[in-house]
Design a protein around this motif. Structure first.
Motif, mmCIF file in Angstrom:
data_model
loop_
_atom_site.group_PDB
_atom_site.id
_atom_site.type_symbol
_atom_site.label_atom_id
_atom_site.label_comp_id
_atom_site.label_asym_id
_atom_site.label_seq_id
_atom_site.Cartn_x
_atom_site.Cartn_y
_atom_site.Cartn_z
ATOM 1 N N ASP A 15 18.538 8.341 30.649
ATOM 2 C CA ASP A 15 19.585 8.948 30.838
ATOM 3 C C ASP A 15 20.351 9.047 29.482
ATOM 4 O OD1 ASP A 15 19.194 9.206 33.273
ATOM 5 O OD2 ASP A 15 20.973 7.863 34.373
ATOM 6 N N LEU A 16 20.256 8.102 28.569
ATOM 7 C CA LEU A 16 20.727 8.055 27.367
ATOM 8 C C LEU A 16 19.883 8.913 26.420
ATOM 9 C CD1 LEU A 16 21.869 4.433 27.063
ATOM 10 C CD2 LEU A 16 23.240 6.260 27.059
ATOM 11 N N ALA A 17 18.434 8.846 26.718
ATOM 12 C CA ALA A 17 17.730 9.507 25.855
ATOM 13 C C ALA A 17 17.990 11.257 26.144
ATOM 14 C CB ALA A 17 16.223 9.388 26.116
ATOM 15 N N ALA A 18 18.090 11.696 27.355
ATOM 16 C CA ALA A 18 18.436 12.776 27.574
ATOM 17 C C ALA A 18 19.780 13.359 26.873
ATOM 18 C CB ALA A 18 18.839 12.917 29.332
ATOM 19 N N ARG A 19 20.647 12.341 26.596
ATOM 20 C CA ARG A 19 21.956 12.588 26.004
ATOM 21 C C ARG A 19 21.640 12.502 24.393
ATOM 22 N NH1 ARG A 19 25.906 8.718 29.140
ATOM 23 N NH2 ARG A 19 27.209 8.849 26.939
ATOM 24 N N LYS A 20 20.511 12.492 24.131
ATOM 25 C CA LYS A 20 20.238 12.307 22.555
ATOM 26 C C LYS A 20 20.740 10.875 21.952
ATOM 27 C CE LYS A 20 18.261 16.674 21.823
ATOM 28 N NZ LYS A 20 17.915 16.558 23.117
ATOM 29 N N ILE A 21 20.899 9.902 22.941
ATOM 30 C CA ILE A 21 21.436 8.689 22.198
ATOM 31 C C ILE A 21 20.256 7.817 22.149
ATOM 32 C CG2 ILE A 21 23.091 6.717 22.726
ATOM 33 C CD1 ILE A 21 24.967 8.570 24.283
ATOM 34 N N LYS A 22 20.062 7.147 20.816
ATOM 35 C CA LYS A 22 19.141 6.313 20.728
ATOM 36 C C LYS A 22 19.342 4.995 21.114
ATOM 37 C CE LYS A 22 16.235 7.338 16.621
ATOM 38 N NZ LYS A 22 16.958 8.691 15.851
ATOM 39 N N THR A 23 18.396 4.186 22.081
ATOM 40 C CA THR A 23 18.457 2.944 22.426
ATOM 41 C C THR A 23 17.098 2.199 22.050
ATOM 42 O OG1 THR A 23 17.602 3.399 24.468
ATOM 43 C CG2 THR A 23 20.017 3.566 24.415
ATOM 44 N N ARG A 24 17.116 1.083 22.289
ATOM 45 C CA ARG A 24 16.111 0.200 21.803
ATOM 46 C C ARG A 24 15.811 -0.788 23.101
ATOM 47 N NH1 ARG A 24 17.318 -4.704 18.861
ATOM 48 N NH2 ARG A 24 19.583 -4.715 19.005
ATOM 49 N N ASP A 25 14.662 -1.332 23.167
ATOM 50 C CA ASP A 25 14.247 -2.393 24.084
ATOM 51 C C ASP A 25 14.910 -3.634 23.982
ATOM 52 O OD1 ASP A 25 12.974 -0.954 26.157
ATOM 53 O OD2 ASP A 25 11.009 -1.297 25.181
ATOM 54 N N ILE A 26 15.755 -4.181 24.934
ATOM 55 C CA ILE A 26 16.451 -5.273 24.955
ATOM 56 C C ILE A 26 15.901 -6.277 26.032
ATOM 57 C CG2 ILE A 26 18.306 -4.446 23.499
ATOM 58 C CD1 ILE A 26 19.908 -4.719 26.160
ATOM 59 N N PRO A 27 15.969 -7.606 25.833
ATOM 60 C CA PRO A 27 15.426 -8.567 26.567
ATOM 61 C C PRO A 27 16.130 -8.243 28.123
ATOM 62 C CG PRO A 27 15.684 -9.618 24.503
ATOM 63 C CD PRO A 27 16.344 -8.221 24.465
ATOM 64 N N VAL A 28 15.402 -8.514 29.117
ATOM 65 C CA VAL A 28 15.851 -8.560 30.392
ATOM 66 C C VAL A 28 15.755 -9.896 31.173
ATOM 67 C CG1 VAL A 28 16.113 -7.058 32.698
ATOM 68 C CG2 VAL A 28 15.897 -6.108 30.538
ATOM 69 N N GLY A 29 16.799 -10.457 31.559
ATOM 70 C CA GLY A 29 16.721 -11.630 32.388
ATOM 71 C C GLY A 29 17.438 -11.928 33.611
ATOM 72 N N MET A 30 17.103 -12.825 34.372
ATOM 73 C CA MET A 30 17.812 -13.165 35.625
ATOM 74 C C MET A 30 18.520 -14.432 35.522
ATOM 75 S SD MET A 30 14.489 -14.326 37.962
ATOM 76 C CE MET A 30 15.614 -15.629 38.811
ATOM 77 N N MET A 31 19.641 -14.511 36.412
ATOM 78 C CA MET A 31 20.182 -15.715 36.655
ATOM 79 C C MET A 31 19.689 -16.286 37.787
ATOM 80 S SD MET A 31 24.198 -15.436 35.983
ATOM 81 C CE MET A 31 24.680 -17.106 36.094
ATOM 82 N N LEU A 32 19.248 -17.850 37.786
ATOM 83 C CA LEU A 32 18.676 -18.492 38.770
ATOM 84 C C LEU A 32 20.053 -18.997 39.539
ATOM 85 C CD1 LEU A 32 15.355 -19.862 39.045
ATOM 86 C CD2 LEU A 32 17.344 -20.835 40.161
ATOM 87 N N GLU A 33 20.185 -18.595 40.821
ATOM 88 C CA GLU A 33 21.254 -19.056 41.463
ATOM 89 C C GLU A 33 20.942 -19.294 43.045
ATOM 90 O OE1 GLU A 33 25.226 -17.602 39.459
ATOM 91 O OE2 GLU A 33 24.268 -15.695 39.746
ATOM 92 N N VAL A 34 19.851 -18.820 43.324
ATOM 93 C CA VAL A 34 19.584 -18.560 44.731
ATOM 94 C C VAL A 34 18.349 -19.552 45.020
ATOM 95 C CG1 VAL A 34 19.038 -17.386 46.781
ATOM 96 C CG2 VAL A 34 20.501 -16.546 44.727
ATOM 97 N N PRO A 35 18.345 -20.544 46.029
ATOM 98 C CA PRO A 35 17.118 -21.447 46.219
ATOM 99 C C PRO A 35 15.842 -20.681 46.226
ATOM 100 C CG PRO A 35 19.076 -22.525 47.353
ATOM 101 C CD PRO A 35 19.641 -20.944 46.756
ATOM 102 N N ALA A 36 16.046 -19.506 47.091
ATOM 103 C CA ALA A 36 14.726 -18.657 47.254
ATOM 104 C C ALA A 36 14.157 -18.088 46.001
ATOM 105 C CB ALA A 36 15.247 -17.185 48.165
ATOM 106 N N ALA A 37 15.007 -17.939 44.746
ATOM 107 C CA ALA A 37 14.400 -17.531 43.678
ATOM 108 C C ALA A 37 13.786 -18.770 42.997
ATOM 109 C CB ALA A 37 15.515 -16.799 42.831
ATOM 110 N N ALA A 38 14.423 -20.019 43.256
ATOM 111 C CA ALA A 38 13.900 -21.272 42.651
ATOM 112 C C ALA A 38 12.430 -21.453 42.990
ATOM 113 C CB ALA A 38 14.881 -22.358 42.824
ATOM 114 N N ILE A 39 12.565 -21.340 44.367
ATOM 115 C CA ILE A 39 11.145 -21.526 45.045
ATOM 116 C C ILE A 39 9.893 -20.748 44.555
ATOM 117 C CG2 ILE A 39 10.051 -21.540 47.350
ATOM 118 C CD1 ILE A 39 12.490 -22.685 48.588
ATOM 119 N N THR A 40 10.272 -19.158 44.357
ATOM 120 C CA THR A 40 9.393 -18.346 44.068
ATOM 121 C C THR A 40 9.343 -18.112 42.464
ATOM 122 O OG1 THR A 40 10.782 -16.454 44.461
ATOM 123 C CG2 THR A 40 9.251 -17.330 46.052
ATOM 124 N N ILE A 41 9.997 -18.922 41.615
ATOM 125 C CA ILE A 41 10.136 -18.859 40.307
ATOM 126 C C ILE A 41 8.929 -18.297 39.622
ATOM 127 C CG2 ILE A 41 10.178 -21.211 39.725
ATOM 128 C CD1 ILE A 41 12.434 -18.706 37.925
#
Ligand code: PEP
Ligand code: MG
Length: 584
Positions: free
Chosen positions: A416-442
């Motif tokens: 969407d930003l590219a369509a508005r001609k706004i330059k972006t760059r890839d930045i790291p994407v992470g998750m918070m681990l707060e739910v036991p289900a996510a801990a089990i399947t980490i």
């Protein structure tokens, strides 16, 4: 002497400043003849301001979130315009000589009685709307009659029912030495705010607002959670000594701000800060944190008078990044729900278990355009700091499908930003681990993220099936419980093996006892309230990795939380006795 929950360590003495909440303690004095006109005028001003605010809110929510979500504010305007409502308030001010807030309180009481008789769920919901309008009006009454603090001398101890984010912002200009609240818990708003500013605080002292008056002398002992009101001279002087020791210790520790964080054996650690706004970002820099490991963006929404749009968010994020150490900021997307509600996001939707319900990314998924706006603002801000390190982090991730979907949202925001001609760059994407289900399947989740941050405050409550804010069960929410230690050790190990950076950003990262155990588990990245960075840096310098591993090994042999706690208290006492004052 009153005992509550210790939520932010240290000792403070000061003059009580009681912030009344209409529902707890409205003004009871009868107005003099000469005061009636001024009181009516205050009420009218508050009404005009509330009305203007609701109009803006309706417009902005409609454009930012949706027509349905905005309609609630049209209803609130109708309530505010209802002649029966206003005529009653005016009559009570003029004829019964009541202060405006007391009149509003009385009106709420009348409505509550009236609505109590109905079985109609729709009508019952309307009572919540009336309550909301009254709260809004009261907020404006307080700002109209700005409390005069000039007669109070010295540092103030804020005494209130619960410290709301908006009140915390308003308190920014006063020297607050301590905080005492009637409700709350170790991980509630007031606790987070107090810790981020290094202010001693005690929560959960029932009825304190009835017994303390503005102007009383109060001692707050945030080490073991007790409060003394107008104590005798000997007690006061003993606490003055402790207060001096606390301040000296903080000053001395702050001297290590420019030293690197290394263990006694020379292993480097990352000590980052948890922040809620610009003041905290500055504190993080001042305390020697080397980055921001958690920026809780919900405070931006909670303290904004309506809905922050993309540009407002972009500017706010830029300001945060600019003021954060090394322009390193992990921005967490909106984590609303649970104990934090936004009036325009489903406040009329009642949930029996809000912490287990519609919260966090689950809400973001329900409002895709609203969510996208936040992501675009983050990506734009990150692009402004090419030499910084800005990362996006998603709260409360539970399943693999969710994290894939979240990645899709980030891709769309870039597009969407590219369509508005706004330059972006890839930045790291992470998750918070707060739910036991996510801990089990980490292991499987790790394939989709660049980093993980453990939100141990939530992880603990979900693991123990005990609401962190419910005083009847939150004794179970113990970071030193054997179950918590085991799940953390497994997750840290899984991330280290997969070479994915892992941080702990829950409160336990900044507490000496738990810090040592996390270090022993192989954790090297910690994110905490800025005020705790110096003491954790200090303790890190006293211990080698090998020693921390041995301490962990012994701690893991205990079956009871109390045994682990006693054992760890002894370790801290031996390693850094002076820091015991800061450990809760
Ligand atoms: C946590 O859950 O540990 C966390 C850091 O997030 P919050 O306290 O904001 O829920
Ligand atoms: Mg959390």
């Amino acid at each position: 002497m009153r005992r509550g929950i210790a939520v932010s360590p240290g000792v403070a003495i000061g003059t009580a400043y009681v912030i009344h909440d209409i529902f707890v303690n409205p003004e009871t004095k009868r107005l003099e003849d000469s005061e009636i006109t001024a009181e009516l005028a205050s009420y009218e001003t508050a009404r005009d301001r509330a009305s203007a605010e609701l109009r803006t809110l309706e417009k902005k929510v409609e454009s930012q979130v949706g027509r349905n979500e905005a309609s609630i504010f049209a209803i609130h305007q109708q309530i505010l315009r209802d002649p029966a409502f206003t005529n009653k308030i005016r009559a009570w001010i003029c004829e019964d000589r009541m202060a405006a807030d007391a009149a509003l309180h009385r009106l709420l009481g009348e409505y509550t009685q009236l609505f109590a008789k109905t079985q109609d769920e729709y009508l019952k919901e309307r009572l919540n709307d009336v309550r909301d309008v009254i709260i809004r009006l009261c907020g404006h009454l307080v700002s109209t009659n700005q409390a005069d603090l000039s007669h109070l001398s010295g540092p103030l101890i804020v005494v209130t029912n619960d410290l709301l984010p908006s009140q915390a912002v308003a308190l920014g200009n006063i020297e607050v030495a301590g905080i005492v609240t009637q409700v709350g818990s170790q991980t509630g708003h007031a606790a987070i705010i107090a810790r981020s500013r290094g202010i001693p605080a005690v929560a959960g002292i029932k009825g304190v607002m009835r017994t303390v008056k503005t102007g009383d002398t109060i001692v707050v002992d945030g080490r073991d959670g007790h409060v003394e009101v107008n104590p005798p001279a000997e007690t006061l002087s003993a606490f003055r000594k402790l207060e001096r020791e606390f301040v000296d210790l903080k000053d001395k520790l702050a001297e290590n701000r420019d030293h690197p964080a290394v263990t006694a054996c020379g292993t480097s650690l990352h000590l980052h800060a948890n922040i809620n706004g610009v003041t905290d970002a500055k504190a993080a820099t001042a305390m020697g944190a080397t980055g921001v490991g958690l920026f809780r963006t919900e405070y931006l929404y909670l303290t904004h008078q309506d809905v922050p749009d993309e540009d407002e968010q972009f500017q706010a994020y830029c300001q945060i990044i600019e003021n954060s150490p090394q322009n390193h900021v992990t921005i967490r997307t909106l984590d609303i729900g649970g104990d934090k509600a936004l009036s325009y996001l489903g406040k009329d939707y009642h949930e029996a278990n809000p912490f287990m319900g519609w919260r966090s990314i689950r809400i973001s998924f329900s409002h895709p355009e609203f969510f996208n706006t936040q992501l675009r603002a983050i990506l734009r801000a990150a692009a402004e700091f090419p030499n910084g390190n800005v990362r996006i982090m998603f709260p409360m991730v539970t399943t693999f499908e969710e994290i894939r979907k979240l990645r899709g949202f980030v891709r769309k925001a870039h597009k969407d930003l590219a369509a508005r001609k706004i330059k972006t760059r890839d930045i790291p994407v992470g998750m918070m681990l707060e739910v036991p289900a996510a801990a089990i399947t980490i292991e499987s989740l790790l394939s989709q993220v660049d980093f993980v941050s453990v939100g141990s405050n939530d992880l603990i409550q979900y693991l123990m099936a005990a609401d962190r804010d419910n005083p009847k069960v939150n004794y179970l929410c113990q970071p030193l419980s054997p179950a918590v230690l085991r799940i953390l050790a497994q997750v840290i190990d899984a991330c280290n093996r997969a070479r994915k950076p892992i941080t702990v950003c829950g409160e336990m990262a900044g507490q000496p006892k738990t810090f040592l155990l996390l270090l022993g588990m192989g954790l090297r990245r910690f994110s905490m309230s800025p005020a705790f960075v110096p003491s954790i840096k200090q303790i890190a310098g006293q211990v080698s990795i090998n020693e921390a591993e041995q301490i962990l090994k012994s701690a893991m042999n205990f079956r009871e939380t109390a045994q682990v706690t006693r054992f760890m208290a002894r370790q801290i006492e031996q390693l850094a006795p002076s820091l015991a004052m800061l450990d809760i």
